[in-house]
Scaffold this active site. Structure first.
Site, PDB file in Angstrom:
ATOM      1  N   GLY A 104      60.112  52.726  32.630  1.00 30.39           N
ATOM      2  CA  GLY A 104      60.864  52.091  33.593  1.00 30.39           C
ATOM      3  C   GLY A 104      62.301  51.946  33.223  1.00 30.39           C
ATOM      4  O   GLY A 104      62.592  51.971  31.927  1.00 30.39           O
ATOM      5  N   ARG A 168      57.128  58.496  34.192  1.00 34.46           N
ATOM      6  CA  ARG A 168      56.105  57.940  33.231  1.00 34.46           C
ATOM      7  C   ARG A 168      54.931  59.097  32.737  1.00 34.46           C
ATOM      8  O   ARG A 168      54.034  58.448  32.332  1.00 34.46           O
ATOM      9  CB  ARG A 168      55.439  56.722  33.934  1.00 34.46           C
ATOM     10  CG  ARG A 168      56.060  55.533  34.085  1.00 34.46           C
ATOM     11  CD  ARG A 168      55.242  54.249  34.391  1.00 34.46           C
ATOM     12  NE  ARG A 168      56.087  53.228  34.906  1.00 34.46           N
ATOM     13  CZ  ARG A 168      56.367  52.192  34.067  1.00 34.46           C
ATOM     14  NH1 ARG A 168      56.342  52.299  32.533  1.00 34.46           N
ATOM     15  NH2 ARG A 168      57.361  51.353  34.246  1.00 34.46           N
ATOM     16  N   ASP A 199      54.777  52.711  25.067  1.00 35.19           N
ATOM     17  CA  ASP A 199      53.799  53.873  25.653  1.00 35.19           C
ATOM     18  C   ASP A 199      54.773  55.147  25.119  1.00 35.19           C
ATOM     19  O   ASP A 199      54.006  56.059  24.558  1.00 35.19           O
ATOM     20  CB  ASP A 199      53.367  53.935  26.931  1.00 35.19           C
ATOM     21  CG  ASP A 199      52.353  52.944  27.412  1.00 35.19           C
ATOM     22  OD1 ASP A 199      51.486  52.714  26.259  1.00 35.19           O
ATOM     23  OD2 ASP A 199      52.342  52.377  28.204  1.00 35.19           O
ATOM     24  N   LYS A 223      63.111  50.475  24.120  1.00 38.30           N
ATOM     25  CA  LYS A 223      63.764  50.318  25.451  1.00 38.30           C
ATOM     26  C   LYS A 223      62.570  49.438  26.208  1.00 38.30           C
ATOM     27  O   LYS A 223      61.538  49.871  26.006  1.00 38.30           O
ATOM     28  CB  LYS A 223      64.090  51.579  26.289  1.00 38.30           C
ATOM     29  CG  LYS A 223      64.340  51.372  27.613  1.00 38.30           C
ATOM     30  CD  LYS A 223      63.331  52.161  28.535  1.00 38.30           C
ATOM     31  CE  LYS A 223      61.889  51.660  28.644  1.00 38.30           C
ATOM     32  NZ  LYS A 223      61.145  52.321  29.697  1.00 38.30           N
ATOM     33  N   THR A 224      63.031  48.472  26.788  1.00 42.27           N
ATOM     34  CA  THR A 224      62.300  47.842  27.931  1.00 42.27           C
ATOM     35  C   THR A 224      62.759  46.582  28.266  1.00 42.27           C
ATOM     36  O   THR A 224      62.984  45.715  27.309  1.00 42.27           O
ATOM     37  CB  THR A 224      60.617  48.015  27.697  1.00 42.27           C
ATOM     38  OG1 THR A 224      60.046  47.222  28.523  1.00 42.27           O
ATOM     39  CG2 THR A 224      60.339  46.977  26.371  1.00 42.27           C
ATOM     40  N   ASP A 226      60.970  44.396  29.228  1.00 43.04           N
ATOM     41  CA  ASP A 226      59.868  43.255  29.050  1.00 43.04           C
ATOM     42  C   ASP A 226      59.856  42.720  27.680  1.00 43.04           C
ATOM     43  O   ASP A 226      59.497  41.598  27.375  1.00 43.04           O
ATOM     44  CB  ASP A 226      58.430  43.897  28.994  1.00 43.04           C
ATOM     45  CG  ASP A 226      58.324  44.712  30.409  1.00 43.04           C
ATOM     46  OD1 ASP A 226      58.945  44.230  31.331  1.00 43.04           O
ATOM     47  OD2 ASP A 226      57.221  45.140  30.693  1.00 43.04           O
TER      48      ASP A 226
HETATM   49  P1  FBP Z   1      58.585  49.972  30.796  1.00 44.61           P
HETATM   50  O1  FBP Z   1      57.571  49.089  29.779  1.00 44.61           O
HETATM   51  O2  FBP Z   1      58.515  51.357  30.901  1.00 44.61           O
HETATM   52  O3  FBP Z   1      60.145  49.670  30.189  1.00 44.61           O
HETATM   53  O4  FBP Z   1      58.457  49.066  32.159  1.00 44.61           O
HETATM   54  C1  FBP Z   1      58.138  47.940  32.327  1.00 44.61           C
HETATM   55  C2  FBP Z   1      58.241  47.471  33.771  1.00 44.61           C
HETATM   56  O5  FBP Z   1      59.627  47.323  34.294  1.00 44.61           O
HETATM   57  C3  FBP Z   1      57.187  46.131  34.028  1.00 44.61           C
HETATM   58  O6  FBP Z   1      58.273  45.111  33.566  1.00 44.61           O
HETATM   59  C4  FBP Z   1      56.707  46.389  35.233  1.00 44.61           C
HETATM   60  O7  FBP Z   1      55.583  45.940  35.386  1.00 44.61           O
HETATM   61  C5  FBP Z   1      56.650  47.894  35.175  1.00 44.61           C
HETATM   62  O8  FBP Z   1      57.760  48.451  34.564  1.00 44.61           O
HETATM   63  C6  FBP Z   1      56.764  48.207  36.830  1.00 44.61           C
HETATM   64  O9  FBP Z   1      56.455  49.836  36.741  1.00 44.61           O
HETATM   65  P2  FBP Z   1      56.807  50.730  37.943  1.00 44.61           P
HETATM   66  O10 FBP Z   1      58.142  51.236  37.781  1.00 44.61           O
HETATM   67  O11 FBP Z   1      55.858  51.836  37.677  1.00 44.61           O
HETATM   68  O12 FBP Z   1      56.660  49.943  39.158  1.00 44.61           O
END
Ligand code: FBP
Length: 695
Positions: A104, A168, A199, A223-224, A226
């Site tokens: 993300g 992803r 991941d 990066k994230t 979260d």
């Molecule tokens: P990353 O771990 O890749 O940074 O993404 C986290 C996130 O933003 C979460 O907070 C959320 O649950 C998820 O991506 C949503 O994923 P998608 O973009 O596939 O809807």
């Protein structure tokens, strides 16, 4: 070549067209902003110093699968005042570097590229950078662009990952790794930088292992939004306090939530229920709560730790046995905890408020987590065994449920799915259909449950509403009335407020008076007045008392909001601009120093900027086995909220103040809009500031 220039549509003047398409002053200033560089990066040369004092446990599976990088140590970037000719030549040789966003988006990503690009060009202007398009998919399919100075300049300090997009796709097989290697060799790459979450850094470690003999280096960047990439050594020393993007997303959520607080405390009629992103961990909820002081913020990790003391002592008293069901919170119990706060606030006239629910809360609610894990396995096994896709084979909810029912009755794949029995099936079918649908949602490519697709807030709030109805019936959910308001209403109706108060209220002398619990309708109101000798049975209840009763009736109105994608796409804060830019610089110096299988990091991130220390952390040492797609896989370990951290302890100590169920004003805090300038923006997340107080 694509022509990207906008054409003036017929009927629009050139002047109007210019007004419409000019970049805002904020955007222009953002692009011009130069994030500070850690002093080391002003040196003409650096080298990497191995820090033996930082130790990690070694996972035996990681040792087996990543032999070429498992013995990496933490490396610190230091200035090299007297490099020899060899070192100089090695440092400034022309390089080709590939870069990929993965997972993300997170604010600051473009600055990682900018930092890496600027540094690469500083040492040799002939060096080239290639950005793979749409994440790892571009790497596998050889789709890339050459990153140019112009492209970097338009994206400096800007949000999103739009420069090269993201995705992803997982590089999870020998053949995919070989494809990636062929593409990197084809571009004559010296190094590949993967900007991603847990991941994606797992991908980086496996690629580093696979690329080892080719000499192509692989570096990860944390990066994230979260915030679940946090690295501590085995003895608790913090090496990476947070991933980039976390602060900006939390600040973006906090600004929106604070706007709701402004509206909510003006209009005083809604509970605003805000689901905030964070797939599993509740770091974003904690930071957003610290920023805004909302009335309720649920922290998933705390709920998992919950022990129902009452139930526990009952069990011990009755038969001297531990009641193991007292461990962990149920959805039902959680709804009771929320209702308690709603009722307590209402008693002080505050039948409104703000609540944050973390996106990943279900992960910490035992009864639901069991379903998620079982369904993960069933779906993954179906895909593996039948070589088909579960969601394509059973597109509707009914078809999925039918398949589960047949499994529970032993009719399908006999003996393969003993984990789903008739009891599971019964319990599962008691859940509302939208929730069952949510729990059966397609898993992402890494096998993660997609919490963002589930209406968690709806299931929780439906239970809250149901229980509030019960409390209302019992006369326990009422709106407290300011005694002065009661008195003035009675005065203007020419009635004696002191005389009637004891018949109407259970606390007639308090500042906020509460209508007695047994008065729950106009009928019971009249009865209470008649019984108290204030009214004859034949008399009509005076209109003013009817009005007062109506004021005390609690209606529960909610507005739900989801904060996630908006914050992920926000422009970076000052902190993230600087952090991400310096991560880019660090990635270059790790590559130049010959590192591979390392994640770029800034030690002391939680402290003042002048104490920041660029480093590389061995990714292989951060890996452990985790359930994915129904089986154990080696992945980078996620970090969840530490209930012993200072930030959590402070939150726990102050949150009752924020409930504000008293004769006091609300405590909402307005953090203001995100800024990139040091003058108006805080210099790091509040969580980091509080955690730094510990040391
Ligand atoms: P990353 O771990 O890749 O940074 O993404 C986290 C996130 O933003 C979460 O907070 C959320 O649950 C998820 O991506 C949503 O994923 P998608 O973009 O596939 O809807």
């Amino acid at each position: 070549m694509e022509d990207n220039t906008l054409k003036i549509p017929p009927g629009v003047t050139a002047q109007a067209f210019q007004i419409m398409n000019e970049d805002s002053r904020e955007t222009l200033a953002r692009r011009r902003f130069s994030p500070g560089k850690i002093d080391i990066f002003n040196a003409s040369h650096t080298s990497l110093e191995t820090l033996h004092e930082y130790r990690f446990l070694k996972d035996t599976e990681a040792e087996r699968m990543l032999p070429g990088i498992i013995n990496n140590r933490v490396q610190q970037v230091i200035t090299d005042p007297a490099p020899d000719e060899n070192a100089k030549a090695g440092f400034s040789k022309p390089r080709n570097i590939g870069v990929v966003f993965s997972g993300g988006p997170a604010p600051g990503g473009h600055n990682v590229i900018a930092g890496l690009f600027d540094e690469m060009k500083r040492f040799n202007s002939a060096s080239k950078m290639f950005g793979f398009i749409k994440g790892p998919e571009g790497l596998l399919e050889n789709r890339y662009i050459e990153i140019t100075p112009g492209l970097v300049d338009t994206h400096r300090n800007m949000g999103g990952f739009d420069m090269i997009k993201t995705g992803r796709t997982k590089i999870d097989s020998g053949s995919k790794m070989e494809k990636a290697l062929t593409v990197c060799k084809g571009l004559n790459l010296d190094a590949l930088v993967i900007i991603g979450g847990d991941d994606s850094n797992t991908n980086a470690a496996f690629l580093a292992q696979h690329f080892k003999s080719s000499g192509i280096k692989v570096i990860g960047v944390p990066k994230t939004i979260d915030g679940d990439i946090q690295v501590k050594t085995e003895d608790g020393k913090v090496l990476c306090a947070i991933s980039f993007g976390f602060h900006s997303a939390a600040r973006a959520f906090a600004q929106n939530i604070s706007n709701l607080a402004n509206d909510g405390s003006s209009d005083i009629k809604y509970w605003h229920v805000c689901k905030v992103m964070g797939r599993v961990a509740s770091h974003l909820t904690l930071e957003t709560a610290l920023q805004t002081h909302v009335n309720i913020a649920l922290i998933g990790e705390e709920l998992a730790d919950y022990v129902d003391q009452e139930r526990m002592s009952k069990g011990l008293e009755q038969d001297g046995q531990m009641d193991y069901n007292a461990y962990g919170i149920t959805l039902r119990h959680l709804s009771r905890v929320i209702c308690d706060i709603i009722v307590r606030r209402a008693a002080f006239g505050k039948n409104y408020g703000l609540m944050i629910i973390p996106e990943g809360i279900l992960e910490f609610i035992n009864e639901i987590q069991v379903f998620i894990t079982k369904l993960n396995k069933i779906i993954a096994d179906y895909n593996r065994i039948h070589d088909l896709d579960f969601h394509r084979s059973f597109p509707t909810l009914n078809e999925k449920l039918d398949y589960l029912r047949r499994i529970s009755q032993g009719m399908m794949d006999k003996g393969r799915f003993p984990i789903w029995n008739i009891r599971d099936d019964e319990l599962f079918n008691q859940l509302p259909s939208f929730f069952r649908e949510g729990l059966l949602v397609e898993r992402d490519l890494h096998g993660n449950f997609q919490f963002s697709q589930v209406k968690t807030e709806k299931i929780i709030m439906d239970m809250v509403k149901e229980y509030l109805d019960v409390l209302r019936e019992q006369g326990r959910y009422k709106v407290g009335i300011l005694r002065d308001d009661y008195v003035s209403l009675m005065d203007s109706a020419g009635m004696d407020s002191d005389l009637f108060a004891p018949a109407l209220f259970k606390n007639p002398q308090d500042k906020y008076v509460l209508v007695k619990p047994d008065i729950i309708s106009l009928k019971t109101l009249k009865l209470a007045l008649v019984n108290a000798g204030m009214l004859d049975a034949e008399e009509e209840t005076p209109q003013v008392l009817v009005n007062i009763f109506r004021k005390s009736q609690a209606e529960f109105k909610i507005q739900t909001h989801f904060y996630g994608y908006d914050g992920r796409g926000s422009d970076p804060t000052y902190f993230d601009c600087c952090y991400a830019y310096n991560l880019g610089l660090t990635a270059f110096h790790l590559i130049a120093g010959g590192a591979t299988g390392q994640m770029a990091a800034i030690i002391n991130l939680e402290k003042d900027f002048h104490q920041w220390q660029p480093a590389g952390i061995p990714i292989a040492r951060l890996m452990h086995l985790e359930e994915r797609k129904g089986r154990l896989e080696l992945v980078m370990e996620k970090s969840i909220v530490d209930l012993e951290s200072n930030a959590f302890k402070v939150f726990k100590a102050v949150r009752e103040e924020w409930v504000a169920a008293c004769e006091c004003p609300d405590r909402f805090r307005n953090p203001g809009p995100i800024g990139f300038s040091k003058q108006v923006e805080e210099d790091r997340p509040l969580t980091l500031q509080l955690n730094a107080l510990e040391s």
